[in-house]
Design an enzyme around this catalytic site. Sequence first.
Site, PDB file in Angstrom:
ATOM      1  N   HIS A 248      47.874  51.533  17.099  1.00 13.55           N
ATOM      2  CA  HIS A 248      48.100  50.565  16.018  1.00 13.55           C
ATOM      3  C   HIS A 248      46.772  49.930  15.589  1.00 13.55           C
ATOM      4  O   HIS A 248      46.539  49.694  14.397  1.00 13.55           O
ATOM      5  CB  HIS A 248      49.021  49.438  16.487  1.00 13.55           C
ATOM      6  CG  HIS A 248      50.370  49.870  16.947  1.00 13.55           C
ATOM      7  ND1 HIS A 248      50.783  49.783  18.260  1.00 13.55           N
ATOM      8  CD2 HIS A 248      51.432  50.397  16.265  1.00 13.55           C
ATOM      9  CE1 HIS A 248      52.023  50.218  18.378  1.00 13.55           C
ATOM     10  NE2 HIS A 248      52.444  50.606  17.188  1.00 13.55           N
TER      11      HIS A 248
ATOM     12  N   VAL B 157      45.556  58.534  18.127  1.00  7.13           N
ATOM     13  CA  VAL B 157      44.671  57.982  19.149  1.00  7.13           C
ATOM     14  C   VAL B 157      45.249  58.344  20.518  1.00  7.13           C
ATOM     15  O   VAL B 157      46.451  58.205  20.754  1.00  7.13           O
ATOM     16  CB  VAL B 157      44.546  56.445  19.007  1.00  7.13           C
ATOM     17  CG1 VAL B 157      43.656  55.876  20.108  1.00  7.13           C
ATOM     18  CG2 VAL B 157      43.995  56.095  17.635  1.00  7.13           C
TER      19      VAL B 157
HETATM   20  P1  AMP Z   1      55.467  52.190  15.902  1.00  6.75           P
HETATM   21  O1  AMP Z   1      55.147  50.779  16.256  1.00  6.75           O
HETATM   22  O2  AMP Z   1      55.627  53.093  17.063  1.00  6.75           O
HETATM   23  O3  AMP Z   1      56.579  52.288  14.876  1.00  6.75           O
HETATM   24  O4  AMP Z   1      54.191  52.737  15.158  1.00  6.75           O
HETATM   25  C1  AMP Z   1      53.646  52.072  14.052  1.00  6.75           C
HETATM   26  C2  AMP Z   1      52.613  52.956  13.416  1.00  6.75           C
HETATM   27  O5  AMP Z   1      51.593  53.244  14.357  1.00  6.75           O
HETATM   28  C3  AMP Z   1      53.183  54.305  12.966  1.00  6.75           C
HETATM   29  O6  AMP Z   1      52.631  54.635  11.704  1.00  6.75           O
HETATM   30  C4  AMP Z   1      52.731  55.234  14.046  1.00  6.75           C
HETATM   31  O7  AMP Z   1      52.566  56.571  13.607  1.00  6.75           O
HETATM   32  C5  AMP Z   1      51.390  54.637  14.417  1.00  6.75           C
HETATM   33  N1  AMP Z   1      50.991  55.054  15.770  1.00  6.75           N
HETATM   34  C6  AMP Z   1      51.710  54.934  16.910  1.00  6.75           C
HETATM   35  N2  AMP Z   1      51.033  55.485  17.941  1.00  6.75           N
HETATM   36  C7  AMP Z   1      49.879  55.973  17.433  1.00  6.75           C
HETATM   37  C8  AMP Z   1      48.760  56.672  17.988  1.00  6.75           C
HETATM   38  N3  AMP Z   1      48.683  56.994  19.281  1.00  6.75           N
HETATM   39  N4  AMP Z   1      47.757  57.018  17.160  1.00  6.75           N
HETATM   40  C9  AMP Z   1      47.819  56.728  15.833  1.00  6.75           C
HETATM   41  N5  AMP Z   1      48.820  56.071  15.255  1.00  6.75           N
HETATM   42  C10 AMP Z   1      49.853  55.693  16.036  1.00  6.75           C
END
Ligand code: AMP
Length: 286
Positions: free
Chosen positions: A39, A185
Amino acid sequence: MDMLLANKIENVKENIKNWKKEGLTIGLVPTMGALHKGHMSLIKKAKETADKVVVSIFVNPIQFGPNEDFEKYPRTLESDVNICQSLGVDIIFAPAPNEMYGENTLLSNNNLTYVCPPYNVVDMLCGKSRPGHFDGVATVVLKLFNIVQPDFAFFGQKDAQQLFILKKMVKDLNINIKIIGCPIVREKDGLAISSRNIYLSEAERKKALSISQALNKIEQLYKQGISSVDILFDTAVSILDKDIDLEYLEFINYDTFIRTQKAEKNTLVAIAARVGNTRLIDNIIL
Ligand code: AMP
């Protein structure tokens, strides 16, 4: 301006109105909280791109199935606030479900207008085992877009199907927002960072590592000239830990979102697997 922690839509809108009057650009980073380095990379990119950055933190009930982890999903607002503050976020929007959906308790398309992404995309990968998930995602993201009215919105490549669907929504519904996809990431050892990784025991975490190792192997073989999906699939499966329950390992043309039998440039190789009770996803784009 100090960072604002808002849980009311009106409060966010007031600030946005003032920024728009000043001609400032706005970047939105939608999240479900439990913020981690993945994030943070999205937030940093937003800071580089836009004058003002809004991070939403909302565990969206309508994207969880009845037997999924909505109740159990990690909620760590205090630490999330500190992270956002340290990165220079302007507003955190952290609404309660009733701020977003009113007092409806049984949300369904009986009482709520939904966005329905194309069936052929939703019927694949994660959408197959999570019916209604992407309708819930697209609906909440459109609501956030209408509340925040950003110029740019940032999403991780980690959720490759989600990113594809949201780009398609913006195009199909003529939404004037630029969607920016950000690279996955990973932990130093390769494990894709996820809020759900905290569910893993130490032993499970070790097994989970074989997911990114399998993807790396595919990439390595592809670079050596192997394009047969059958060969790549079999090799990857042989690398996965035997206790891992593979849900899918698919090769998709990332321009059209159609399955392919031949790995080539812009093929999405996506995997979902259960390690113990934890469902993990990861992918690479060739
Ligand atoms: P979430 O809180 O899991 O809904 O994720 C919020 C945003 O963060 C989404 O656009 C995810 O794709 C992104 N995200 C989650 N994990 C990662 C990661 N390891 N690397 C890059 N973006 C991420």
